[in-house]
Motif scaffolding. Structure first.
Motif, PDB file in Angstrom:
ATOM      1  N   UNK A  17       0.706  -1.202  -0.083  1.00  0.00           N
ATOM      2  CA  UNK A  17      -0.031  -0.061  -0.101  1.00  0.00           C
ATOM      3  C   UNK A  17       0.749   1.229  -0.076  1.00  0.00           C
ATOM      4  N   UNK A  18       1.649   1.558   0.657  1.00  0.00           N
ATOM      5  CA  UNK A  18       2.582   2.665   1.109  1.00  0.00           C
ATOM      6  C   UNK A  18       3.520   2.756  -0.360  1.00  0.00           C
ATOM      7  N   UNK A  19       4.027   1.570  -0.608  1.00  0.00           N
ATOM      8  CA  UNK A  19       5.008   1.767  -2.114  1.00  0.00           C
ATOM      9  C   UNK A  19       3.946   1.896  -3.330  1.00  0.00           C
ATOM     10  N   UNK A  20       2.508   1.758  -3.135  1.00  0.00           N
ATOM     11  CA  UNK A  20       1.592   2.071  -4.520  1.00  0.00           C
ATOM     12  C   UNK A  20       1.317   3.318  -4.304  1.00  0.00           C
ATOM     13  N   UNK A  21       1.488   4.001  -3.076  1.00  0.00           N
ATOM     14  CA  UNK A  21       1.091   5.470  -2.921  1.00  0.00           C
ATOM     15  C   UNK A  21       2.395   6.074  -3.436  1.00  0.00           C
ATOM     16  N   UNK A  22       3.745   5.693  -3.359  1.00  0.00           N
ATOM     17  CA  UNK A  22       4.722   6.433  -3.694  1.00  0.00           C
ATOM     18  C   UNK A  22       4.795   6.280  -5.264  1.00  0.00           C
ATOM     19  N   UNK A  23       4.645   5.112  -5.740  1.00  0.00           N
ATOM     20  CA  UNK A  23       4.650   4.905  -7.212  1.00  0.00           C
ATOM     21  C   UNK A  23       3.617   5.730  -7.921  1.00  0.00           C
ATOM     22  N   UNK A  24       2.303   6.028  -7.371  1.00  0.00           N
ATOM     23  CA  UNK A  24       1.525   6.818  -7.960  1.00  0.00           C
ATOM     24  C   UNK A  24       1.538   8.431  -7.941  1.00  0.00           C
ATOM     25  N   UNK A  25       2.338   8.699  -6.964  1.00  0.00           N
ATOM     26  CA  UNK A  25       2.922  10.032  -6.676  1.00  0.00           C
ATOM     27  C   UNK A  25       4.110  10.312  -7.597  1.00  0.00           C
ATOM     28  N   UNK A  26       4.811   9.487  -7.793  1.00  0.00           N
ATOM     29  CA  UNK A  26       5.771   9.822  -8.700  1.00  0.00           C
ATOM     30  C   UNK A  26       5.406   9.771 -10.218  1.00  0.00           C
ATOM     31  N   UNK A  27       4.701   8.852 -10.329  1.00  0.00           N
ATOM     32  CA  UNK A  27       3.923   8.728 -11.938  1.00  0.00           C
ATOM     33  C   UNK A  27       3.170  10.258 -12.083  1.00  0.00           C
ATOM     34  N   UNK A  28       2.421  10.485 -11.071  1.00  0.00           N
ATOM     35  CA  UNK A  28       1.560  11.737 -11.529  1.00  0.00           C
ATOM     36  C   UNK A  28       2.194  13.030 -11.362  1.00  0.00           C
ATOM     37  N   UNK A  29       3.477  13.002 -10.845  1.00  0.00           N
ATOM     38  CA  UNK A  29       4.292  14.084 -10.805  1.00  0.00           C
ATOM     39  C   UNK A  29       4.696  14.713 -12.378  1.00  0.00           C
ATOM     40  N   UNK A  30       4.904  13.598 -13.081  1.00  0.00           N
ATOM     41  CA  UNK A  30       5.427  14.258 -14.584  1.00  0.00           C
ATOM     42  C   UNK A  30       6.832  14.231 -14.591  1.00  0.00           C
ATOM     43  N   UNK A  31       7.738  13.719 -13.300  1.00  0.00           N
ATOM     44  CA  UNK A  31       9.231  13.907 -13.185  1.00  0.00           C
ATOM     45  C   UNK A  31       9.798  12.619 -13.518  1.00  0.00           C
ATOM     46  N   UNK A  32      11.173  12.450 -13.583  1.00  0.00           N
ATOM     47  CA  UNK A  32      11.793  11.141 -13.483  1.00  0.00           C
ATOM     48  C   UNK A  32      12.018  11.124 -11.902  1.00  0.00           C
ATOM     49  N   UNK A  33      11.724  10.285 -11.317  1.00  0.00           N
ATOM     50  CA  UNK A  33      11.645   9.908  -9.918  1.00  0.00           C
ATOM     51  C   UNK A  33      12.281   8.604  -9.449  1.00  0.00           C
ATOM     52  N   UNK A  34      13.577   8.803  -8.756  1.00  0.00           N
ATOM     53  CA  UNK A  34      14.239   7.510  -8.535  1.00  0.00           C
ATOM     54  C   UNK A  34      14.399   7.233  -6.862  1.00  0.00           C
ATOM     55  N   UNK A  35      14.459   6.060  -6.407  1.00  0.00           N
ATOM     56  CA  UNK A  35      14.640   5.729  -4.991  1.00  0.00           C
ATOM     57  C   UNK A  35      15.861   4.896  -4.919  1.00  0.00           C
ATOM     58  N   UNK A  36      16.667   5.461  -4.002  1.00  0.00           N
ATOM     59  CA  UNK A  36      17.683   4.575  -3.665  1.00  0.00           C
ATOM     60  C   UNK A  36      17.721   4.279  -2.209  1.00  0.00           C
ATOM     61  N   UNK A  37      17.984   2.993  -2.022  1.00  0.00           N
ATOM     62  CA  UNK A  37      18.090   2.429  -0.739  1.00  0.00           C
ATOM     63  C   UNK A  37      18.982   0.848  -0.707  1.00  0.00           C
TER      64      UNK A  37
END
Length: 88
Positions: A17-37
């Motif tokens: 659920x939280x990962x889905x919220x992140x993915x949806x936010x990243x997609x809807x931003x219209x930007x290239x978003x990366x996550x590093x961990x």
């Protein structure tokens, strides 16, 4: 490129659920978003890629954003991950 570092606040980490919220936010931003961990970098708009990182509560992540309004988007996503997404 804007970057932000934050710790994951959700008590069980970035599960579906939280990962889905992140993915949806990243997609809807219209930007290239990366996550590093944990030494790996993935596209934040890919739910499966985010889940593959196995990010737990308190883990530190680096958010990278490229685009015309990258600072605002980076702040938005950092705030999202620093909140308890289990109660949203």
């Amino acid at each position: 490129m804007a970057q932000r570092t934050t710790s994951i606040a959700s008590k069980v980490g970035l599960h579906a659920r939280p990962a889905s919220l992140l993915a949806n936010t990243a997609t809807s931003s219209g930007h290239d978003v990366t996550l590093t961990a944990k030494g790996r970098t993935v596209d934040a708009d890919s739910l499966l890629s985010v889940l593959s990182l196995g990010i737990g509560h308190g883990d530190e992540v680096v958010i990278g954003v490229e685009g015309t309004d990258d600072e605002r988007v980076a702040d938005e996503i950092a705030a999202l991950l620093a909140s308890d997404l289990d109660s949203v």
